[in-house]
Design a protein around this motif. Structure first.
Motif, PDB file in Angstrom:
ATOM      1  N   ASP A 163       0.862  -1.186   0.000  1.00  0.00           N
ATOM      2  CA  ASP A 163       0.000   0.000   0.000  1.00  0.00           C
ATOM      3  C   ASP A 163       0.898   1.235   0.000  1.00  0.00           C
ATOM      4  N   LEU A 164       1.019   1.870  -1.160  1.00  0.00           N
ATOM      5  CA  LEU A 164       1.922   3.007  -1.322  1.00  0.00           C
ATOM      6  C   LEU A 164       1.154   4.214  -1.846  1.00  0.00           C
ATOM      7  N   CYS A 165       1.784   5.374  -1.812  1.00  0.00           N
ATOM      8  CA  CYS A 165       1.159   6.617  -2.266  1.00  0.00           C
ATOM      9  C   CYS A 165       2.035   7.288  -3.323  1.00  0.00           C
ATOM     10  N   VAL A 166       1.413   8.145  -4.118  1.00  0.00           N
ATOM     11  CA  VAL A 166       2.166   8.939  -5.079  1.00  0.00           C
ATOM     12  C   VAL A 166       3.250   9.705  -4.322  1.00  0.00           C
ATOM     13  N   GLY A 167       4.460   9.672  -4.849  1.00  0.00           N
ATOM     14  CA  GLY A 167       5.604  10.320  -4.217  1.00  0.00           C
ATOM     15  C   GLY A 167       6.467   9.361  -3.415  1.00  0.00           C
ATOM     16  N   ASP A 168       5.905   8.222  -2.977  1.00  0.00           N
ATOM     17  CA  ASP A 168       6.692   7.223  -2.246  1.00  0.00           C
ATOM     18  C   ASP A 168       7.758   6.644  -3.161  1.00  0.00           C
ATOM     19  N   LEU A 169       8.800   6.117  -2.546  1.00  0.00           N
ATOM     20  CA  LEU A 169       9.874   5.459  -3.290  1.00  0.00           C
ATOM     21  C   LEU A 169       9.872   3.966  -3.010  1.00  0.00           C
ATOM     22  N   ILE A 203       2.269   3.084 -11.304  1.00  0.00           N
ATOM     23  CA  ILE A 203       3.042   3.672 -12.391  1.00  0.00           C
ATOM     24  C   ILE A 203       4.277   4.262 -11.722  1.00  0.00           C
ATOM     25  N   VAL A 204       5.444   3.878 -12.201  1.00  0.00           N
ATOM     26  CA  VAL A 204       6.688   4.260 -11.542  1.00  0.00           C
ATOM     27  C   VAL A 204       7.628   4.972 -12.504  1.00  0.00           C
ATOM     28  N   GLU A 205       8.535   5.703 -11.911  1.00  0.00           N
ATOM     29  CA  GLU A 205       9.559   6.440 -12.658  1.00  0.00           C
ATOM     30  C   GLU A 205      10.917   6.082 -12.064  1.00  0.00           C
ATOM     31  N   PRO A 257      16.018   3.764  -6.412  1.00  0.00           N
ATOM     32  CA  PRO A 257      14.578   3.674  -6.158  1.00  0.00           C
ATOM     33  C   PRO A 257      13.737   4.022  -7.385  1.00  0.00           C
ATOM     34  N   LEU A 258      12.506   3.556  -7.333  1.00  0.00           N
ATOM     35  CA  LEU A 258      11.477   3.932  -8.297  1.00  0.00           C
ATOM     36  C   LEU A 258      10.516   4.863  -7.583  1.00  0.00           C
ATOM     37  N   ARG A 259      10.158   5.955  -8.211  1.00  0.00           N
ATOM     38  CA  ARG A 259       9.200   6.901  -7.620  1.00  0.00           C
ATOM     39  C   ARG A 259       7.793   6.527  -8.095  1.00  0.00           C
ATOM     40  N   ILE A 260       6.856   6.426  -7.162  1.00  0.00           N
ATOM     41  CA  ILE A 260       5.456   6.183  -7.508  1.00  0.00           C
ATOM     42  C   ILE A 260       4.887   7.485  -8.066  1.00  0.00           C
ATOM     43  N   VAL A 261       4.396   7.449  -9.308  1.00  0.00           N
ATOM     44  CA  VAL A 261       3.827   8.646  -9.927  1.00  0.00           C
ATOM     45  C   VAL A 261       2.329   8.482 -10.191  1.00  0.00           C
ATOM     46  N   GLY A 262       1.797   7.301  -9.953  1.00  0.00           N
ATOM     47  CA  GLY A 262       0.369   7.067 -10.137  1.00  0.00           C
ATOM     48  C   GLY A 262       0.033   5.620  -9.872  1.00  0.00           C
ATOM     49  N   GLU A 263      -1.237   5.295 -10.013  1.00  0.00           N
ATOM     50  CA  GLU A 263      -1.699   3.926  -9.851  1.00  0.00           C
ATOM     51  C   GLU A 263      -2.676   3.617 -10.985  1.00  0.00           C
ATOM     52  N   VAL A 264      -2.584   2.416 -11.520  1.00  0.00           N
ATOM     53  CA  VAL A 264      -3.521   1.979 -12.549  1.00  0.00           C
ATOM     54  C   VAL A 264      -4.805   1.577 -11.809  1.00  0.00           C
ATOM     55  N   ALA A 265      -5.866   2.330 -12.036  1.00  0.00           N
ATOM     56  CA  ALA A 265      -7.110   2.122 -11.291  1.00  0.00           C
ATOM     57  C   ALA A 265      -7.883   0.897 -11.776  1.00  0.00           C
ATOM     58  N   GLU A 266      -7.872   0.657 -13.068  1.00  0.00           N
ATOM     59  CA  GLU A 266      -8.621  -0.469 -13.619  1.00  0.00           C
ATOM     60  C   GLU A 266      -7.732  -1.289 -14.534  1.00  0.00           C
TER      61      GLU A 266
END
Length: 136
Positions: free
Chosen positions: A18-24, A67-69, A98-107
């Protein structure tokens, strides 16, 4: 280490964390698939590969695809590239940064239950035969 020559964003990471946008997402944690701390973090440019990642991940959390960067250099994942599949058809990569969380695929569409069970059975057979080593 060099950048994977054919890598094209967006990049994904499938997990139950369970991660959030901006987390690494950083190396040094256990694999999604076995108790082995890894010195790499893995990701893919293929949504299908990320779906497998979250569906096969250990744990009880909700299946998620982020979605990661990449924040640094990365390379083809040798666990799949040329070992199991010629070239890199799964568009799978790894990085020590690290990979930066930039979003999540909702569906997203899960794999059919029979196909998922076949994969789980194959992984269980590999584990029983001692063939689950991750090239780290």
């Amino acid at each position: 280490m060099t950048y994977a020559k054919d890598a094209v964003p967006p990049f994904y990471h499938g997990t139950r964390a369970d991660l959030c946008v901006g987390d690494l997402l950083a190396p040094g944690f256990s694999s999604n698939y076995q108790e082995q701390k890894l010195s790499w973090v893995y990701f893919s440019a293929s949504l299908d590969a990320a779906i497998w990642g979250c569906e096969l991940a250990r744990g009880e959390g909700r299946e998620r695809i982020y979605i990661v960067e990449p924040t640094g250099p990365f390379e083809d994942d040798p666990n799949l590239t040329d070992k199991k599949f010629p070239g890199n058809p799964t568009s799978s990569y790894r990085s020590r940064d690290p990979l930066r969380i930039v979003g999540e695929v909702a569906e997203w569409e899960p794999h059919p239950p029979g196909r998922l069970q076949d994969m789980k059975d194959a992984l269980a057979r590999m584990a029983a035969e001692g063939d689950m080593k991750i090239i780290d």
